[in-house]
Design an enzyme around this catalytic site. Structure first.
Site, short mmCIF file in Angstrom:
data_model
loop_
_atom_site.label_atom_id
_atom_site.label_comp_id
_atom_site.label_asym_id
_atom_site.label_seq_id
_atom_site.Cartn_x
_atom_site.Cartn_y
_atom_site.Cartn_z
N LYS A 113 0.82 -1.21 0.00
CA LYS A 113 0.00 0.00 0.00
C LYS A 113 0.85 1.25 0.00
O LYS A 113 0.52 2.23 -0.67
CB LYS A 113 -0.92 0.01 1.23
CG LYS A 113 -2.13 -0.88 1.05
CD LYS A 113 -3.17 -0.62 2.11
CE LYS A 113 -4.39 -1.51 1.91
NZ LYS A 113 -5.00 -1.91 3.17
N LYS A 192 -10.21 -9.19 -11.98
CA LYS A 192 -10.87 -9.29 -10.68
C LYS A 192 -11.63 -8.00 -10.37
O LYS A 192 -11.07 -6.91 -10.50
CB LYS A 192 -9.81 -9.52 -9.60
CG LYS A 192 -10.40 -9.65 -8.23
CD LYS A 192 -9.33 -9.85 -7.17
CE LYS A 192 -10.02 -9.92 -5.83
NZ LYS A 192 -9.27 -9.47 -4.71
N LYS A 195 -12.92 -2.34 -6.20
CA LYS A 195 -13.25 -0.91 -6.13
C LYS A 195 -12.15 -0.07 -6.78
O LYS A 195 -12.41 0.84 -7.53
CB LYS A 195 -13.34 -0.47 -4.66
CG LYS A 195 -14.69 -0.65 -4.04
CD LYS A 195 -14.66 -0.15 -2.61
CE LYS A 195 -13.70 -0.93 -1.74
NZ LYS A 195 -14.20 -2.04 -0.99
#
Ligand code: ATP
Ligand code: MG
Length: 322
Positions: A113, A192, A195
């Protein structure tokens, strides 16, 4: 009897992938099992990403409403909001004093991240400590996790073991229950559904917007007349997840016979989605008209949750000499 605990992210309104991949199976498991289950909306975790009061609130509400619209039984499952149980942040602090900084630096999800961010807040780094507190605060012994969360559960176990060794038996050591079904639901681009990839199908949109998303699904460019292979078509792959066996056979034949364009196939998928999720959509819209009801359920859930969290935290404080 086991205690099963699941945390759910609230970074937006759950999409078809979240619903079929996580929400429906979790509710089925909770409703069918005799174990005690806890389900909380991890809204404090979303603060690592979202800094907007309105959006944070809306996401939490939409997440709660989705679970309820898919028939989560809030009397069977202790359903609450993380931020309503302040004991969790206190425990996270204590745990962080028992876990090495070097180990935390090795967490995959932090590395993944933080790579794409201009500013990496320390909350993102500290996240596994809050997650450990989420679990240990309820003496949970089973935590269903996807493979991507396995490392965080290892961290939870290790910090609990370290605490127990140093301060005396305090925490229940949780076990991961790894979800076997690793098949993911594809999004409108065939990848896949996610969001963050902007390829979602959002079953709670109004009809027009939902239709637009479905019309966006990537297909081949074969003409209407040509026979088509259903098994390499994204529209059919999604249809198979939603429709009943007889309808699937009918659509398969339409592909193979030729004479059906992709627009028509998409329209069939759209109608099927409306049909399959009709009750859930209705329930979701009704909950939007009745936010006080959802609020009341969440508060009731947190009262039950705090009966446990306060006991566990007291045990921890006693160990620490506080
Ligand atoms: P992000 O893009 O921010 O990672 P997401 O759309 O992938 O978001 P998550 O919040 O990561 O959603 O996932 C919530 C839950 O839904 C998890 O249990 C995850 O395994 C499941 N899930 C997410 N996407 C899919 C998918 N495409 N198919 C099946 N399950 C999914
Ligand atoms: Mg994801």
């Amino acid at each position: 009897m086991s205690k099963i605990l699941t945390g759910i992210q609230s970074t937006g309104t759950p999409h078809l992938g979240n619903i079929l991949g996580a929400i429906v199976p979790a509710i089925k498991m909770a409703n069918e099992s005799n174990d005690e289950s806890f389900l909380f909306i991890a809204n404090m975790h979303s603060l690592t990403q979202i800094k907007d009061e309105k959006i944070l609130n809306e996401n939490t509400f939409a997440t709660a409403a989705t679970w309820l619209a898919f028939n989560l039984d809030p009397h069977k499952t202790c359903f609450f909001r993380q931020s309503d149980v302040p004991e969790v942040t206190e425990l996270a602090w204590y745990l962080s004093c028992f876990f090495s900084y070097q180990r935390l630096k090795l967490a995959h999800s932090f590395k993944d991240k933080s790579q794409n961010l201009k500013e990496v807040n320390s909350g993102l780094f500290y996240y596994p400590m809050l997650m450990s507190a989420d679990i240990l605060l309820y003496d949970a012994d089973i935590v269903p996790v996807g493979k991507d969360q396995l490392q965080h559960l290892e961290i939870t176990r290790d910090v609990a073991i370290k605490f127990n060794k140093t301060m005396g038996e305090t925490f229940v050591i949780p076990e991961a229950n790894i979800q076997k079904n690793s098949n993911y639901i594809i999004g409108t681009d065939g990848q896949k559904m996610s969001k963050s990839k902007g390829n979602t199908i959002d079953v709670f949109l109004d009809d027009n917007k939902l239709r637009k998303q479905i019309m966006k699904i990537k297909t081949n460019t074969l003409s209407v007349d040509e026979p088509k292979n259903p098994d390499d078509c994204n529209v059919f792959k999604l249809y198979k997840l939603i429709a009943g066996n007889d309808d699937i056979k009918v659509l398969r034949k339409k592909y193979e016979d030729g004479g059906m364009g992709y627009g028509e196939a998409k329209e069939i998928l759209f109608q099927e989605i409306l049909k399959r999720f009709s009750d859930n959509r209705k329930a979701f819209f009704e909950l939007h008209q009745n936010k006080e009801y959802v609020e009341k359920l969440l508060i009731e859930g947190s009262i039950k949750a705090r009966e446990i969290s306060q006991k566990v935290l007291k045990r921890v404080r006693t160990r620490l000499g506080f």
